[in-house]
Design an enzyme around this catalytic site. Structure first.
Site, PDB file in Angstrom:
ATOM      1  N   ASN A 102       7.653  15.102   1.063  1.00 39.05           N
ATOM      2  CA  ASN A 102       8.154  15.755   2.259  1.00 39.05           C
ATOM      3  C   ASN A 102       9.200  15.320   2.947  1.00 39.05           C
ATOM      4  OD1 ASN A 102       7.786  17.669   4.817  1.00 39.05           O
ATOM      5  ND2 ASN A 102       6.327  18.427   3.374  1.00 39.05           N
ATOM      6  N   ARG A 103       9.527  15.829   4.249  1.00 39.86           N
ATOM      7  CA  ARG A 103      10.794  15.703   4.633  1.00 39.86           C
ATOM      8  C   ARG A 103      11.232  14.660   5.492  1.00 39.86           C
ATOM      9  NH1 ARG A 103       9.462  20.680   4.060  1.00 39.86           N
ATOM     10  NH2 ARG A 103      10.870  22.384   2.921  1.00 39.86           N
ATOM     11  N   HIS A 128      11.047  15.198  -0.630  1.00 33.71           N
ATOM     12  CA  HIS A 128      10.589  14.869  -1.892  1.00 33.71           C
ATOM     13  C   HIS A 128      11.222  13.736  -2.793  1.00 33.71           C
ATOM     14  CE1 HIS A 128       7.335  17.520  -1.011  1.00 33.71           C
ATOM     15  NE2 HIS A 128       7.843  18.606  -1.497  1.00 33.71           N
ATOM     16  N   HIS A 202       1.828  17.273  -6.381  1.00 35.10           N
ATOM     17  CA  HIS A 202       2.197  18.670  -6.272  1.00 35.10           C
ATOM     18  C   HIS A 202       1.883  19.725  -7.029  1.00 35.10           C
ATOM     19  CE1 HIS A 202       5.105  21.645  -4.087  1.00 35.10           C
ATOM     20  NE2 HIS A 202       5.316  20.395  -3.360  1.00 35.10           N
ATOM     21  N   SER A 203       0.689  19.724  -7.515  1.00 28.82           N
ATOM     22  CA  SER A 203       0.311  21.077  -8.493  1.00 28.82           C
ATOM     23  C   SER A 203       0.173  22.078  -7.382  1.00 28.82           C
ATOM     24  CB  SER A 203      -1.273  20.584  -8.805  1.00 28.82           C
ATOM     25  OG  SER A 203      -0.975  20.193 -10.310  1.00 28.82           O
ATOM     26  N   TYR A 204       0.620  23.264  -8.072  1.00 29.70           N
ATOM     27  CA  TYR A 204       0.063  24.587  -7.084  1.00 29.70           C
ATOM     28  C   TYR A 204      -1.170  25.007  -7.920  1.00 29.70           C
ATOM     29  CZ  TYR A 204       5.130  24.781  -5.625  1.00 29.70           C
ATOM     30  OH  TYR A 204       6.278  24.706  -5.152  1.00 29.70           O
ATOM     31  N   ASP A 268       2.625  25.846   5.649  1.00 33.50           N
ATOM     32  CA  ASP A 268       3.528  24.719   5.254  1.00 33.50           C
ATOM     33  C   ASP A 268       3.424  23.470   6.201  1.00 33.50           C
ATOM     34  OD1 ASP A 268       5.144  23.169   3.513  1.00 33.50           O
ATOM     35  OD2 ASP A 268       6.657  24.611   3.628  1.00 33.50           O
ATOM     36  N   GLU A 334      -1.566  18.612  -0.595  1.00 31.97           N
ATOM     37  CA  GLU A 334      -0.914  17.225  -0.985  1.00 31.97           C
ATOM     38  C   GLU A 334      -1.288  16.318   0.059  1.00 31.97           C
ATOM     39  OE1 GLU A 334       3.566  18.549  -1.245  1.00 31.97           O
ATOM     40  OE2 GLU A 334       2.353  20.359  -0.743  1.00 31.97           O
TER      41      GLU A 334
HETATM   42  C1  BGC Z   1       6.749  21.540   0.905  1.00 34.90           C
HETATM   43  C2  BGC Z   1       7.547  22.882   0.963  1.00 34.90           C
HETATM   44  C3  BGC Z   1       8.506  23.001   0.039  1.00 34.90           C
HETATM   45  C4  BGC Z   1       7.633  22.677  -1.325  1.00 34.90           C
HETATM   46  C5  BGC Z   1       8.542  22.353  -2.365  1.00 34.90           C
HETATM   47  C6  BGC Z   1       5.980  21.403  -0.146  1.00 34.90           C
HETATM   48  O1  BGC Z   1       5.388  20.212  -0.283  1.00 34.90           O
HETATM   49  O2  BGC Z   1       5.852  21.437   2.230  1.00 34.90           O
HETATM   50  O3  BGC Z   1       8.204  23.130   2.382  1.00 34.90           O
HETATM   51  O4  BGC Z   1       9.266  23.942  -0.033  1.00 34.90           O
HETATM   52  O5  BGC Z   1       7.008  21.364  -1.236  1.00 34.90           O
HETATM   53  O6  BGC Z   1       8.552  23.414  -3.451  1.00 34.90           O
END
Ligand code: BGC
Length: 367
Positions: A102-103, A128, A202-204, A268, A334
């Site tokens: 994250n940020r 990330h 970071h699996s979707y 998010d 996550e």
């Molecule tokens: C974040 C999103 C971000 C994404 C990246 C997530 O973990 O919270 O803000 O856009 O990851 O694709």
């Protein structure tokens, strides 16, 4: 007599064969090449038919096949069929994320009075791990197999100054698939200078199967009484806010789509996981997909979990088997420390010092 013996032998033989077929299995194949290194895809199969395919590039889970209530398997993660897809454009599909998940606001933080400046890759912020995070490097890999589990051990040396982070960071991530239907991820890191670490996966997920519509009907439960409010650039305001009486309250299961319109941009956010004992592995979230009956539980010893509802998917990416990924076609859970923790004195600390070992575990368990 002979006939009876033959029948008996035949039965035992078949039974044994069935058991042999059902055993834990591991296969390694070449998937491509990048940065002058070979990329392998490891296929792990358990006795219940769960299949996980994982790359040593970015530690990416490319496929995850889970049977539904009738035993029919579907691939429940978004991704690409080829390495090129991941090299061209990926919103971190299936990847390991680091050094800092994250940020980090302004890409800056201070340790022991010294300021560090990171690569910016998300407006004015670092996201990330920066431009070439752990999701975009080739890891060294070793595989292992036991009667009830199989997996891979990934190691990577992130050099002092990589993406602006201080210290040579030795990272080890172990992926294990068990006969208990768990995909377990164990993270470990050591450093030779004080640094900041926050690793995640970071699996979707889409428990209906990748590309099979949106995830808004999935029932989500997050065991958290508080969440981390953010500003318009998704940087925490510093507050830890009660979820009570809001669209952020998933203490009991709710369909993701039920109240998503009340949340600007969609979900998010980081939830502050309830815990009696710090660092204890406990259930953080449970997701149920009513049609297929697939259930995923997430366990972690981390203080937070980022629930991202795939808000930035917009139909511009075509993934596996030609499926187009539209908005909300996948969700991420996550496990991690809260965003921007290096700059937030009220959040649990994320500094790793020489002599210490960063150690965390996350389990995605399927039913
Ligand atoms: C974040 C999103 C971000 C994404 C990246 C997530 O973990 O919270 O803000 O856009 O990851 O694709």
């Amino acid at each position: 007599m002979l006939l009876i013996a033959l029948i008996a032998f035949g039965c035992t033989g078949n039974k044994e064969k069935k058991q042999a077929d059902k055993k834990m299995n591991l296969k390694k194949e070449i998937f491509g090449e990048t940065d002058g290194k070979e990329v392998f895809q490891y296929t792990l199969t358990n006795e219940n038919g769960i299949i996980a395919k994982i790359l040593n590039y970015g530690g990416i889970v490319t496929q995850l096949w889970i049977p539904d209530k009738n035993g029919n398997p579907e691939d429940v993660v978004l991704g690409y069929d080829s390495l090129q897809g991941y090299l061209d454009d990926t919103p971190y599909f299936g990847a390991l994320v680091g050094r800092y998940a994250n940020r980090i606001a302004g890409g800056k933080f201070t340790i022991d009075g010294r300021e560090y400046t990171l690569a910016l890759n998300n407006g004015a912020n670092s996201l990330h791990g920066g431009i070439k995070g752990f999701d975009k490097v080739v890891w060294d890999a070793e595989d292992f197999i036991f009667p009830d589990s199989a997996g891979i051990i990934l190691t990577y040396l992130s050099e002092d100054g990589e993406e602006g982070f201080p210290g040579n960071l030795k990272v080890k991530v172990i992926y294990t698939l068990t006969n208990n239907n768990e995909l377990k991820i164990e993270y470990e890191a050591t450093t030779d200078k004080p640094t900041t670490v926050n690793l995640t996966h970071h699996s979707y997920f889409n428990l209906k199967g990748q590309g099979n519509g949106d995830i808004l009907g999935h029932q989500m439960q997050i065991l958290a009484n508080k969440f981390v409010p953010v500003d318009e650039t998704l940087i925490p305001t510093g507050e830890l806010k009660a979820v009570e009486n809001s669209a952020m309250d998933f203490t009991t299961p709710h369909a993701i789509g039920e109240r998503i319109a009340q949340v600007a941009g969609g979900y998010d956010h980081n939830w502050v996981l309830n815990t009696e004992v710090e660092k204890k592995l406990r259930m953080a979230a449970k997701v149920t997909e009513p049609q297929s009956g697939r259930v995923m539980k997430v366990y972690t010893n981390q203080p937070g979990i980022q629930f991202y509802s795939g808000n930035f998917l917009d139909g511009s990416l075509t993934g596996k088997k030609g499926k187009v990924y539209n908005k909300h076609y996948g969700f991420c859970l996550e496990t991690q420390h809260y965003p921007d923790s290096p700059n937030q004195s009220g959040f649990p600390p994320v500094i790793l010092r020489p002599g210490e070992t960063y150690q965390t575990t996350t389990i995605y368990k399927f039913e």
